[in-house]
Each structure stands twice: as C-alpha cells, then as structure tokens.
Design an enzyme around this catalytic site. Structure first.
Site, PDB file in Angstrom:
ATOM      1  N   GLU A 154     -10.442   4.285   3.120  1.00  0.00           N
ATOM      2  CA  GLU A 154      -9.161   4.355   2.415  1.00  0.00           C
ATOM      3  C   GLU A 154      -9.477   3.965   1.186  1.00  0.00           C
ATOM      4  O   GLU A 154      -9.486   3.518   0.874  1.00  0.00           O
ATOM      5  CB  GLU A 154      -7.862   4.301   2.771  1.00  0.00           C
ATOM      6  N   HIS A 162      -3.012  14.165   0.055  1.00  0.00           N
ATOM      7  CA  HIS A 162      -3.479  13.686   1.500  1.00  0.00           C
ATOM      8  C   HIS A 162      -2.638  13.288   3.083  1.00  0.00           C
ATOM      9  O   HIS A 162      -2.129  14.100   3.717  1.00  0.00           O
ATOM     10  CB  HIS A 162      -4.350  12.455   1.201  1.00  0.00           C
ATOM     11  N   ARG A 219      -8.005   4.233  13.708  1.00  0.00           N
ATOM     12  CA  ARG A 219      -6.800   5.241  13.992  1.00  0.00           C
ATOM     13  C   ARG A 219      -6.032   6.112  15.044  1.00  0.00           C
ATOM     14  O   ARG A 219      -5.165   6.056  15.332  1.00  0.00           O
ATOM     15  CB  ARG A 219      -8.023   6.785  13.248  1.00  0.00           C
ATOM     16  N   TYR A 228       2.074   3.688  15.590  1.00  0.00           N
ATOM     17  CA  TYR A 228       2.846   3.592  14.309  1.00  0.00           C
ATOM     18  C   TYR A 228       4.249   3.925  14.554  1.00  0.00           C
ATOM     19  O   TYR A 228       5.071   4.058  13.572  1.00  0.00           O
ATOM     20  CB  TYR A 228       2.482   4.413  13.384  1.00  0.00           C
ATOM     21  N   ASP A 232       0.897  -0.880   0.361  1.00  0.00           N
ATOM     22  CA  ASP A 232      -0.170   0.019  -0.181  1.00  0.00           C
ATOM     23  C   ASP A 232       0.455   0.985   0.368  1.00  0.00           C
ATOM     24  O   ASP A 232       1.642   1.831   0.971  1.00  0.00           O
ATOM     25  CB  ASP A 232      -0.869  -0.423   1.380  1.00  0.00           C
ATOM     26  N   THR A 242      -4.593   5.973   0.172  1.00  0.00           N
ATOM     27  CA  THR A 242      -5.976   7.244   0.154  1.00  0.00           C
ATOM     28  C   THR A 242      -5.136   8.219  -1.579  1.00  0.00           C
ATOM     29  O   THR A 242      -3.888   8.831  -1.574  1.00  0.00           O
ATOM     30  CB  THR A 242      -5.910   7.739   1.760  1.00  0.00           C
ATOM     31  N   GLN A 266      -4.037   3.019  14.870  1.00  0.00           N
ATOM     32  CA  GLN A 266      -2.654   3.221  14.235  1.00  0.00           C
ATOM     33  C   GLN A 266      -1.543   4.379  15.130  1.00  0.00           C
ATOM     34  O   GLN A 266      -0.250   4.735  15.146  1.00  0.00           O
ATOM     35  CB  GLN A 266      -3.901   3.467  12.542  1.00  0.00           C
ATOM     36  N   ASP A 296      -9.518   1.076   1.878  1.00  0.00           N
ATOM     37  CA  ASP A 296      -8.189   0.071   3.097  1.00  0.00           C
ATOM     38  C   ASP A 296      -8.402   0.796   4.409  1.00  0.00           C
ATOM     39  O   ASP A 296      -8.171   1.583   4.716  1.00  0.00           O
ATOM     40  CB  ASP A 296      -6.556   1.095   3.391  1.00  0.00           C
ATOM     41  N   THR A 333      -9.119  -5.363   3.886  1.00  0.00           N
ATOM     42  CA  THR A 333      -8.405  -4.778   2.803  1.00  0.00           C
ATOM     43  C   THR A 333      -9.899  -5.246   1.937  1.00  0.00           C
ATOM     44  O   THR A 333      -9.676  -5.800   1.284  1.00  0.00           O
ATOM     45  CB  THR A 333      -7.483  -4.674   1.958  1.00  0.00           C
ATOM     46  N   LYS A 358      -4.008  -1.188   9.594  1.00  0.00           N
ATOM     47  CA  LYS A 358      -4.811  -1.646   8.666  1.00  0.00           C
ATOM     48  C   LYS A 358      -5.027  -3.164   8.544  1.00  0.00           C
ATOM     49  O   LYS A 358      -5.221  -3.257   7.311  1.00  0.00           O
ATOM     50  CB  LYS A 358      -3.935  -1.118   8.117  1.00  0.00           C
ATOM     51  N   GLU A 387      -9.977  13.456   7.291  1.00  0.00           N
ATOM     52  CA  GLU A 387      -9.279  14.523   6.160  1.00  0.00           C
ATOM     53  C   GLU A 387     -10.994  14.899   7.177  1.00  0.00           C
ATOM     54  O   GLU A 387     -11.334  15.837   7.198  1.00  0.00           O
ATOM     55  CB  GLU A 387      -8.510  13.858   5.244  1.00  0.00           C
ATOM     56  N   GLU A 419      -9.019   4.516  -2.281  1.00  0.00           N
ATOM     57  CA  GLU A 419      -7.728   4.242  -3.217  1.00  0.00           C
ATOM     58  C   GLU A 419      -7.941   3.190  -4.709  1.00  0.00           C
ATOM     59  O   GLU A 419      -9.023   2.326  -4.608  1.00  0.00           O
ATOM     60  CB  GLU A 419      -6.878   3.035  -2.467  1.00  0.00           C
TER      61      GLU A 419
END
Length: 419
Positions: free
Chosen positions: A206, A140, A244, A251, A133, A351, A247, A240, A264, A260, A365, A208
């Site tokens: 997300e 983004h 959050r 991360y 990914d 994204t 994450q 995806d 998917t 993640k 966003e 994509e």
C-alpha cells in the site's frame, strides 16, 4: 512563483532528492564503526549533526550543546518543537550555502562532518511508540467498496464525515531494505467449508505517506486544527504491507489485525514540513463540509508525486494531493477525544489512489482483486506479490530547478518460514 534554487558548496545534482531546500533528518551509523547519531542529507552526503554541534556551530539554537544529535533516535529533537526545528534548519542552510566559509573552509571539520552516504547505514529515524493508519483516499476507499460490496454504496455513511483509521503495530515498523517474510494466518477460500491455516496467497503493498509527531499533547487535551501542523515534525514514505486473503476473513467486525501488523516499511529520511511549504495545494473537495473541529484554516495538502516499482517495472504513479482528509484534519480528529500523541508517533495516510487506473496505490486496485493481472517488463504477470519480488516506492515535490525528495522505501519478499 518558486524562488531560485539555493546553492550549496556540497555538490548537488539537479535531480537530487536532497538539495539545500530539503535537508531531511535521519539516524545513521558509519560502517567504519561508531555509535548511531543524527544527520541531514545533502546531495550524496550526510552532515553529521553531532559533530557540528560538538564544534559549537549549533550554539545559537535552543538545542545546541545538549547532545541531542548524538542519539540513536530523533525523538528528543522531535519533542523540542517548531521554534527549535526552524532555528536548526536556518543554521544548517546557512552553513551549507556556497558563500558561507565557516564549514566550507574548515577542511578538518568538513572531513569529520560530511560523510558519503554510501559509507553509512540508515536506521529507523525514531523510537515509534504508537502507529495509526488512516483511510484517507476517496478513490481508494471507493474502489475497495465497489469490489467488496458491489450491491451497496461504495462508502460507508461515516466516511465523508471523519477520517477513518485503525491502530497499527509499532513494533513491526521497519526501515527501508528490511526483508519482508510472507506471513501466515487463517484464510477462508470460497470453495472451503472452513478456514485454513497457511501462508498468504494474496500479499499486497500500500502506497502511503506518513508523518512523525513532534511535541504531542497532554492526555485529555485535544489539538485544535489550527495548531495541528505545529505537531508535525516531518514526513516519510510508508508501505503498509497487506495480506488480503487474511484480511478478508478477519476484518469483520473490528477491522485489520494479522493482515497488517506483520510489517510496515518506512523510508529513512524524514522530510521536514518546512521543506514542503512551497507545495501546498487544495485536496479533494469535501462534501458535505466537515464539522467545525475539522474545518481547515488553510490548504493542508501537498503536491507530492508518488510512484511504485515492482522489480524493474513502474506500476503506479499517484500524488498526495488525491487525499481527501489532510494531515491537520487527521491530527485534530485523532485527539478530539483527548487521545494523547507523543514525540515519535507515526501517523500514516492510508493508500493514496487517484482517479485513473495507473494512479491506484495497491495491487488490490491495480489488478481489481486479482481479476486483471499486471504484465511486468520481463513478460511475467502479477495478481499479487510473489516470493523474491521487490517493491520500491519513491516520492518527490518538484520545484523550479530543484526537487524535495524522500529517497526510497523498498522491501523484498522472502518465502514464509513458519511451520
């Protein structure tokens, strides 16, 4: 100027995603029974390629008569390469045109080969060995940087020099319609001195675009950018799903993991690169110019309208032209160190967001990290996805009198089931 629309003897509505100019590939199983096999979408029908191959109608192609379409994945056909893909596509377009009698006037063969789409179940189109990914949208990446690092430049120093990516989990790529269970994990609430364990409270989507790899390359042999598109079999829509809050805690320093890899979703029809050729366009200007191995030989972006619906409300309309890094650049960078790509590998764009609020491709966003909730048609508000919500993504490239569509990818959120 776009050419006049092609005409098929199969009825195709002007706003259909699947005209003769498209012919996306998919794997399906008839609900009446029988093994999975490969077909192409035409209007509201699917043409069973195993049937027409057995009838000898693909004998003039490099893959005819080899049982390649009586399989439960497209991997073998993906590996066959551009010459085979183009040969099959040419034969299929000829067979389906209004003035070609071979299939049109053979009622027995037509009945066996043309199945209404409502009588089949669509499956994953490929056995996906690896899933990468990318993070290829300037808007983004900039928006995320502004939210998470408000006192620093929004982009990390490397972002404009290379297509950033992470290695995803192929085992949890699912076909459209598969329910999505709210994942569990560790989070670190701002008011908590230690992390806590439980279901995510910040579930997101997300928007994509994904590409399936065709022939691939040998280990240690990079794919030059001028050959990169020879390795693209076709494209799908990708959601995806992202947790959050999980994450945000996990991360650093290595990037996405449990936030993640729980799911998917992809659309079932794979739109061939050839169908998108009339829609090539320039992407976002690249400044500074990329290093020589990433310098494009021709425009590598496509004008594809993309939209997201949350239940019955459209909350986003973006476009793949907003991507900064092209598919060819992603492949060239992915393999520049000798990394091997194989038939059926899935590479996603990251994204896709544009410059305006309604073009932002995720709730992170759109709600600006939950501070600006969305109001849906029924009056309810969303900062993040709730149990029972259905996210549906659609995409199409609009031609003169026809559209090259991707169908849809959708998923409904189920409550967390772990203890």
């Amino acid at each position: 100027m776009n050419p006049m629309p092609l005409t098929s003897f199969v009825p195709v509505a002007p706003d259909s995603d699947f005209p003769l100019e498209n012919l996306p590939y998919g794997v399906f199983r008839p609900r009446a029974g029988g093994p999975a096999r490969i077909g192409v979408a035409i209007g509201e029908y699917v043409l069973d390629l195993a049937v027409i191959d057995e009838a000898g109608l693909l004998s003039a192609t490099p893959v005819g008569g080899r049982g390649m379409f009586a399989q439960d994945s497209l991997n073998a056909f993906m590996a066959a390469g551009p010459t085979a893909w183009q040969a099959v596509r040419s034969v299929l377009q000829r067979l389906l045109t209004a003035d070609e009698p071979t299939l049109r006037d053979n009622q027995v063969l037509r009945d066996a080969a043309l199945l209404p789409q409502h009588t089949i179940d669509l499956l994953l189109p490929a056995h996906i060995g690896d899933y990468t990914d990318f993070y290829s949208s300037l808007y983004h990446a900039s928006n995320v940087g502004k939210m998470l690092r408000p006192d620093s430049p929004p982009l990390f120093p490397n972002w404009r020099h290379l297509p950033v990516a992470y290695h995803g989990r192929a085992s949890t790529v699912v076909v459209s319609g598969t329910p999505i269970h709210r994942p569990y994990g560790q989070t670190k609430p701002a008011d908590s001195p230690a992390p806590v364990y439980g279901p995510t409270r910040a579930l997101d989507f997300e928007l994509e675009l994904g590409m399936f790899i065709g022939p691939g390359n040998d280990l240690g042999s990079p794919i030059p950018i001028d050959q990169a598109e020879d390795h693209i079999f076709g494209f799908v829509l990708v959601n995806d799903w992202s947790a959050r809050d999980i994450q945000g805690w996990e991360y650093q320093p290595l990037g996405p993991f449990l936030a993640k890899n729980f799911a998917t979703s992809i659309s079932p029809w794979v739109v061939p690169l050839a169908a998108l050729e009339p829609f090539r366009c320039q992407g976002e200007p690249q400044d500074p110019p990329p290093l020589p191995y990433l310098q494009p030989v021709r425009p590598g972006h496509f004008a594809i309208t993309l939209e997201v619906w949350l239940n019955d409300t459209r909350i986003c309309q973006s476009d793949s032209r907003y991507l900064y890094w092209s598919c060819a650049q992603q492949i060239a960078h992915h393999t520049v160190n000798g990394c091997r790509l194989r038939p059926g590998d899935l590479l996603a764009s990251g994204t896709i967001s544009g410059p305006d609020k309604h073009t932002r491709g995720c709730l992170l966003e759109l709600t600006w990290r939950g501070s600006e909730p969305l109001t849906l048609r029924d009056g309810s508000q969303r900062r993040w996805l709730e149990d029972g919500d259905t996210v549906t993504m659609r995409g199409w490239a609009q031609g003169d009198g026809y559209r090259i569509g991707f169908g849809a990818v959708s998923g409904t959120i189920r409550r967390a089931t772990l203890e």
